[in-house]
Scaffold this active site. Structure first.
Site: not given
Ligand code: NI
Length: 180
Positions: A138, A134-135, A92
Site C-alpha cells: 500500500h 500487503h500493507e 482489503c
Molecule cells: Ni489493503
C-alpha cells in the site's frame, strides 16, 4: 482519537508512493497511529496502511488474528528470507466485498521504526508475513489485485464457499478475516 475515512480503490491516494516519516517520534505520527488503530478496530481488519486513510506517509499497522502480537512499523522495509512463495486469500478494506488469491513470500524480515523511536526487526512468516507484505505494498501504491496470477481467483466474499467450501478464507492460523 478519531475514526478516519478509508479510501477505496479508484482514489488516487492508493496509487501514489508514500513518503518516509522524517521524524518517526513526531507527535503528528503518534496521533496518526492512534487514529489508524481506532479506524482499524472499527473496520475489523487485520492491517492498515496510512495511504488507506489518505495519509501519504510510510506507516503500517499489523493486527493478526489469534495469538500473534500486533505491531506498528514506521518506514518499514521488507526483506524476503526465502524464495518460497505461497498462495493465500486476501481482502482489503479499500476493496470491500472482494477476496483474491495472492502469492506472497512465506517468511520475511520487516525492518523499521517502532512508535517509541527504536529500530525494530520483525521476523514473521505465514499469514503475518502476508499481512506485512500487503500493507507495505500500500505504501508503494500497489493493491493485492496487482499481484494476483489468476483473476479467476478474484471473487465476492459471499461467493467464496464455491471456491473453498467455507464462507471465510482459510489462513495458516485457521479461519480468519484477511481484510487489510
Ligand atoms: Ni489493503
Amino acid at each position: 482519537m478519531a475514526i478516519l475515512g478509508i479510501a477505496r480503490m479508484g482514489h488516487p491516494v492508493l496509487r501514489r508512493l508514500a513518503d518516509p516519516a522524517a521524524d518517526p517520534t513526531d507527535p503528528s505520527v503518534a496521533r496518526l497511529i492512534r487514529d489508524m488503530a481506532e479506524t482499524l478496530d472499527d473496520a475489523g481488519g487485520v492491517g492498515l496502511a496510512a495511504p488507506q486513510v489518505h495519509e501519504r506517509v510510510r506507516v503500517i499497522l499489523v493486527r493478526p488474528p489469534g495469538e500473534a502480537p500486533a505491531f506498528t512499523v514506521i518506514n518499514p522495509v521488507v526483506t524476503p528470507l526465502d524464495d518460497d512463495r505461497e498462495l493465500g486469500w486476501e481482502g482489503c478494506l479499500s476493496i470491500p466485498g472482494l477476496r483474491g488469491v495472492v502469492p506472497r513470500h512465506r517468511r520475511i524480515l520487516c525492518h523499521g521504526v517502532a512508535p517509541d523511536g527504536r529500530h525494530v526487526v520483525h521476523d514473521v512468516e505465514g499469514f503475518v508475513a502476508r499481512i506485512v507484505q500487503h500493507e507495505v505494498d500500500h505504501l508503494d501504491g500497489v493493491l493485492y489485485i496487482d499481484r494476483m496470477v489468476d483473476l479467476r481467483d478474484l471473487v465476492f466474499e459471499d461467493q467464496m464457499r464455491h471456491h473453498t467450501g467455507q464462507d471465510r478464507p482459510k489462513t495458516p492460523e485457521g479461519v480468519g478475516d484477511p481484510e487489510s
